[in-house]
Motif scaffolding. Structure first.
Motif, PDB file in Angstrom:
ATOM      1  N   ARG A 111       0.849  -1.164   0.165  1.00  0.00           N
ATOM      2  CA  ARG A 111      -0.068  -0.001   0.131  1.00  0.00           C
ATOM      3  C   ARG A 111       0.806   1.436  -0.219  1.00  0.00           C
ATOM      4  O   ARG A 111       0.343   2.407  -0.009  1.00  0.00           O
ATOM      5  N   ARG A 112       2.288   1.032  -0.168  1.00  0.00           N
ATOM      6  CA  ARG A 112       3.103   1.957  -0.103  1.00  0.00           C
ATOM      7  C   ARG A 112       3.016   3.119   0.876  1.00  0.00           C
ATOM      8  O   ARG A 112       3.332   4.385   0.864  1.00  0.00           O
ATOM      9  N   PHE A 113       2.698   2.412   2.111  1.00  0.00           N
ATOM     10  CA  PHE A 113       2.668   3.431   3.407  1.00  0.00           C
ATOM     11  C   PHE A 113       4.018   4.201   3.687  1.00  0.00           C
ATOM     12  O   PHE A 113       4.062   5.273   4.083  1.00  0.00           O
ATOM     13  N   LYS A 115       6.327   5.224   1.490  1.00  0.00           N
ATOM     14  CA  LYS A 115       6.495   6.320   0.640  1.00  0.00           C
ATOM     15  C   LYS A 115       5.503   7.439   1.253  1.00  0.00           C
ATOM     16  O   LYS A 115       5.905   8.706   1.247  1.00  0.00           O
ATOM     17  N   SER A 116       4.421   7.042   1.566  1.00  0.00           N
ATOM     18  CA  SER A 116       3.368   8.047   2.136  1.00  0.00           C
ATOM     19  C   SER A 116       3.620   8.803   3.439  1.00  0.00           C
ATOM     20  O   SER A 116       3.504   9.955   3.547  1.00  0.00           O
ATOM     21  N   LYS A 118       6.864   9.367   4.206  1.00  0.00           N
ATOM     22  CA  LYS A 118       8.050  10.065   3.905  1.00  0.00           C
ATOM     23  C   LYS A 118       7.501  11.382   3.379  1.00  0.00           C
ATOM     24  O   LYS A 118       7.723  12.582   3.685  1.00  0.00           O
ATOM     25  N   SER A 119       6.161  11.418   2.501  1.00  0.00           N
ATOM     26  CA  SER A 119       5.730  12.620   1.780  1.00  0.00           C
ATOM     27  C   SER A 119       5.148  13.204   2.930  1.00  0.00           C
ATOM     28  O   SER A 119       5.218  14.555   2.783  1.00  0.00           O
ATOM     29  N   GLN A 120       4.379  12.718   3.793  1.00  0.00           N
ATOM     30  CA  GLN A 120       3.671  13.455   4.842  1.00  0.00           C
ATOM     31  C   GLN A 120       4.879  14.059   5.762  1.00  0.00           C
ATOM     32  O   GLN A 120       4.649  15.566   5.794  1.00  0.00           O
ATOM     33  N   TRP A 125       1.903  16.234  -1.229  1.00  0.00           N
ATOM     34  CA  TRP A 125       0.725  15.633  -1.469  1.00  0.00           C
ATOM     35  C   TRP A 125       1.084  14.668  -2.842  1.00  0.00           C
ATOM     36  O   TRP A 125       0.834  15.208  -4.020  1.00  0.00           O
ATOM     37  N   GLU A 126       1.474  13.520  -2.388  1.00  0.00           N
ATOM     38  CA  GLU A 126       2.246  12.622  -3.401  1.00  0.00           C
ATOM     39  C   GLU A 126       1.161  11.266  -3.470  1.00  0.00           C
ATOM     40  O   GLU A 126       1.492  10.612  -2.531  1.00  0.00           O
ATOM     41  N   ARG A 127       0.768  11.039  -4.648  1.00  0.00           N
ATOM     42  CA  ARG A 127      -0.061   9.718  -4.525  1.00  0.00           C
ATOM     43  C   ARG A 127       0.662   8.573  -5.098  1.00  0.00           C
ATOM     44  O   ARG A 127       1.004   8.276  -6.631  1.00  0.00           O
ATOM     45  N   PRO A 128       1.012   7.508  -4.378  1.00  0.00           N
ATOM     46  CA  PRO A 128       1.914   6.205  -5.021  1.00  0.00           C
ATOM     47  C   PRO A 128       0.827   5.500  -5.705  1.00  0.00           C
ATOM     48  O   PRO A 128      -0.156   5.416  -5.465  1.00  0.00           O
TER      49      PRO A 128
END
Length: 313
Positions: A111-113, A115-116, A118-120, A125-128
């Protein structure tokens, strides 16, 4: 009188646990003493803790050593291997927390949590692009009680499960069981490879360059057993060469993981500091297992969770 020694003070060891042991028999005495050399001559059962050649040499009555963990590799020094003293472990404590840890890692990676998160932290606001666990193949290398529980969770999510173990049996928690000699077949077919093995001479660096090259480029490795089962340098090379998609690692060849390790900053790696087996219920379960065996010991019955000191499991 049977004397039981805890060789160190455990934060989670409570008075209720001591009373649980004492209530089994009036002929049981429980000692908690880190000055092991002083008390070991009178000890019948040692709960390690600390245990080495020097302690063994002073142990005049010792009949049984019990490990509060499942892994016993650190206890198997040559003199103890050759002795007649029985060794048992706490196998059965870990399936629930470790299987949930594995599930968390698989979900985090798909679910790429990672990466999310890291974006947070960067307020971006990046959607993997996530993928599903459903329909994927889960290969579990080491299908004991922990592997069974991991397989059960995988099946609940609609995954196909392949287990690897020496003794081929049927189970509802796997679609297929393979012997160790078919490891590369398992690796070639799996989307997730979970290592759930004891560390022995045979499993040391079981995973190296050839194994990573055999895995799918889209596959993930998860290790929740012992770090030295994986050749870490080869793993880093495989990750950097994109021979595998990523890894979830709770154990490492050197712990704590050195600050200079490239695993810390690898975007496709989840690092947790060897706590997959941790749970608030740990000591409750561990003491239950020990008390079951203590009753057997006092009755002269065969113990459970006996470790073959020659093989290490």
């Amino acid at each position: 009188m049977v004397t039981i020694l805890f060789t160190r003070y455990y934060e989670m060891l409570e008075e209720k646990h001591i009373m649980q042991i004492k209530n089994i028999s009036k002929n049981v005495k429980v000692i908690i003493d880190e000055n092991v050399f002083k008390v070991i001559p009178d000890v019948d059962i040692l709960i390690a803790g600390t245990f080495n050649k020097e302690i063994l040499e002073r142990a005049e009555k010792l009949q049984w050593v019990h490990a509060l963990a499942a892994g016993v590799d650190r206890l198997l020094f040559p003199e103890f291997r050759e002795s007649d003293i029985v060794l048992t472990n706490s196998s059965g404590v870990h399936p629930i927390p470790i299987s949930e840890h594995v599930l968390g890692m698989m979900l985090m990676l798909t679910r790429r949590f990672n990466k999310s998160m890291k974006s947070q932290s960067q307020k971006k606001w990046e959607r993997p692009t996530p993928v599903e666990l459903h329909g994927k193949t889960l290969g579990i290398v080491g299908f004991g009680s922990i592997g069974e529980r991991i397989g059960q969770l995988g099946k609940c999510l609609g995954m196909s499960v392949i287990g690897m173990k020496r003794n081929i049996t049927t189970t509802e928690n796997a679609d297929e069981i393979m012997p160790p000699e078919k490891l590369h077949d398992l690796l070639n077919r799996s989307d997730f490879v979970v290592i759930s093995l004891p560390l022995t001479k045979e499993t040391f660096h079981l995973f190296g360059k050839k194994e990573f090259q055999t895995m799918k480029k889209t596959a993930y490795l998860i290790n929740v057993s012992r770090g030295k089962i994986v050749c870490e340098k080869d793993l880093v090379d495989a990750l950097e060469a994109e021979e595998i998609a990523g890894a979830g690692l709770d154990v490492f060849e050197v712990e704590p993981l050195p600050a200079e390790s490239p695993l810390w900053e690898a975007e496709n790696v989840i690092v947790t500091p060897h706590y997959a087996g941790s749970t608030p219920e740990y000591f409750n379960r561990a003491i239950d297992i020990f008390c079951d065996n203590l009753q057997r010991f006092l009755k002269g019955e065969p113990l459970i969770n006996v470790v073959n000191k020659k093989t290490g499991y």
